[in-house]
Scaffold this active site. Structure first.
Site, short mmCIF file in Angstrom:
data_model
loop_
_atom_site.label_atom_id
_atom_site.label_comp_id
_atom_site.label_asym_id
_atom_site.label_seq_id
_atom_site.Cartn_x
_atom_site.Cartn_y
_atom_site.Cartn_z
N GLU A 248 0.81 -1.22 0.00
CA GLU A 248 0.00 0.00 0.00
C GLU A 248 0.84 1.27 0.00
O GLU A 248 0.34 2.36 0.25
CB GLU A 248 -0.97 -0.03 1.18
CG GLU A 248 -1.95 -1.19 1.07
CD GLU A 248 -2.99 -1.23 2.16
OE1 GLU A 248 -2.92 -0.40 3.08
OE2 GLU A 248 -3.87 -2.10 2.10
N LYS B 110 -15.61 -1.73 2.20
CA LYS B 110 -14.87 -2.22 1.03
C LYS B 110 -15.87 -2.84 0.05
O LYS B 110 -16.54 -3.82 0.38
CB LYS B 110 -13.84 -3.27 1.46
CG LYS B 110 -12.71 -2.71 2.32
CD LYS B 110 -11.79 -3.82 2.81
CE LYS B 110 -10.58 -3.27 3.54
NZ LYS B 110 -9.75 -4.35 4.12
#
Length: 428
Positions: A209, A340
């Protein structure tokens, strides 16, 4: 009324070099909406099913040709001639066609890619920005806010090849007056952190990330390095900038114990106290997945202990699922949900989870996955639902920065119509 005249699926690559699904939804006026499904590394056991091929001769079994075939076959046949603006009807039709609790038949990755592509096509058809169309679908037309970014600047756990147990160490520029200013602060701190790590002789390679992934002696050392970087950048920790953790505790929960590589082994109550002590020593205002997804008794202890002052986020715990979230609300477990798309598999169900959370006084944080693409839909989702917070990684890697750049564009378009509320988005 525009109609869907074609739907195309294809296999593309995500930010980890693994295949994922992209879908195009084509309208009779020539408009095309395209979207990609993301993919997670540390996943909740009750997430909707990501359909993979399992053919070891292609992409080590991770191909998605089955999901693509489902888009190009049964999903296409189902949705031809339908109105792209009626998102709920499209999503419910795909869910019904799938017929399983976790979308195991068609694949959540197939359904989601089409769901988001249809929303993009519908927005274009109405000559609306995607965030405005999402606000309409959410029942909040014209209501927007800019999210506070939760920037993951040190990666550990499943997101990095290092010895840090906690998966994400994040900063939030809560004292900034605009999103653009907050993004600048975070970027400056990110670069100062690189210098801090280099000065300590530590690796400055980045994880999935975009955060740095050094080997550190303890989780405390990660927090100390961030504190030094914040100070070196000229900001005040606790007022300008606050801290957040994603423990992803399910990844180190073994046989009823939380096992940290350096700090030792803890019971549920002991680990809840370990986290509480961290919040007393550091300006940590948000903790995600602080306990295992199945350890609801431990979650209750943690919520009772620090839930009034600290945002306690359920990711693996709730998996963007309204049934599980409702149980958590009823039992007063956690006080926030991570959102999500691909955990549940459609835009409609995602919006329902956000709405349920807000109605119960829980916060909702829009989130990327560790396996991302250039698709920036979550930026529009954060603004269009006025979620108030977004997690989309660090300040490098184009798969992360694409979301930040889209938010910059949106803030420029909306100006004073979309406030950046900073610290007011959090508890305590």
């Amino acid at each position: 009324m525009a109609k869907i005249v074609d739907i195309k699926g294809r296999e593309v690559l995500d930010s980890r070099g693994n295949p994922t699904v992209e879908a195009d939804v084509v309208l009779d006026n020539g408009i095309v909406g395209s979207a990609c499904a993301p993919s997670g590394a540390s996943t909740g056991s009750r997430e909707a099913l990501e359909l993979r091929d399992g053919d070891k001769s292609r992409y080590m079994g991770k191909g998605v040709l089955k999901a693509v075939a489902n888009i190009n076959g049964p999903i296409r046949d189902l949705l031809l001639g339908k109105d792209p603006v009626d998102q709920k009807a499209l999503d419910h039709a795909m869910i019904k066609l799938d017929g399983t609790e976790n979308k195991a038949s068609l694949g959540a990755n197939a359904i989601l890619a089409v769901s988001l592509a249809a929303a993009k096509a519908a927005a274009q058809d109405q000559d609306l920005p995607l965030y405005a169309h999402i606000a309409n679908l959410n029942g909040t037309p014209g209501v927007y806010s800019m999210p506070v970014p939760m920037m993951n600047i040190i990666n550990g756990g499943e997101h990095a090849d290092n010895n840090i147990d906690i998966q994400e160490f994040m900063i939030q520029p809560v004292g900034a007056k605009t999103f653009a200013e907050g993004l600048r602060w975070g970027t400056e701190i990110f670069h100062h952190l690189k210098a801090v790590l280099k000065a300590r002789g530590l690796n400055t390679a980045v994880g999935d990330e975009g955060g740095f992934a050094p080997n550190l002696a303890s989780n405390k050392e990660a927090l100390d390095a961030i504190a030094e970087a914040v100070a070196n950048a000229g900001y005040t920790l606790g007022t300008d900038v606050t801290l957040a953790l994603d423990c992803a505790a399910s990844e180190f929960y073994k046989n009823g114990k939380y096992k940290l590589s350096e700090e030792g082994e803890y019971s549920s109550a002991e680990f809840a106290e370990y986290l509480a002590e961290l919040t007393r020593k550091h300006p940590i205002i948000s903790i995600e997945d602080g306990l295992d997804e199945s350890d609801w008794d431990g979650w209750k202890v943690l919520t009772d202990k620090i839930g009034e002052k600290v945002q306690l986020v359920g990711d693996d715990l709730f998996v963007t699922n309204t049934k599980i979230l409702k149980e958590g609300i009823d039992k007063k477990i956690a006080n926030s949900i991570l959102i999500k798309f691909n955990q549940i598999g459609s835009l409609t169900e995602t919006l329902e989870a956000i709405q349920m959370a807000k109605a119960a006084g829980y916060t909702a944080i829009i989130s990327h996955r560790s396996g991302e693409t250039e698709d920036s839909t979550i930026a529009d989702l954060a603004v269009g639902t006025s979620a108030g917070q977004i997690k989309t990684g660090s300040l490098c890697r184009s798969d992360r920065v694409s979301k930040y750049n889209q938010l910059l564009r949106i803030e420029e378009q909306l100006g004073s119509k979309a406030a950046y509320r900073g610290r007011a988005e959090f508890r305590g």
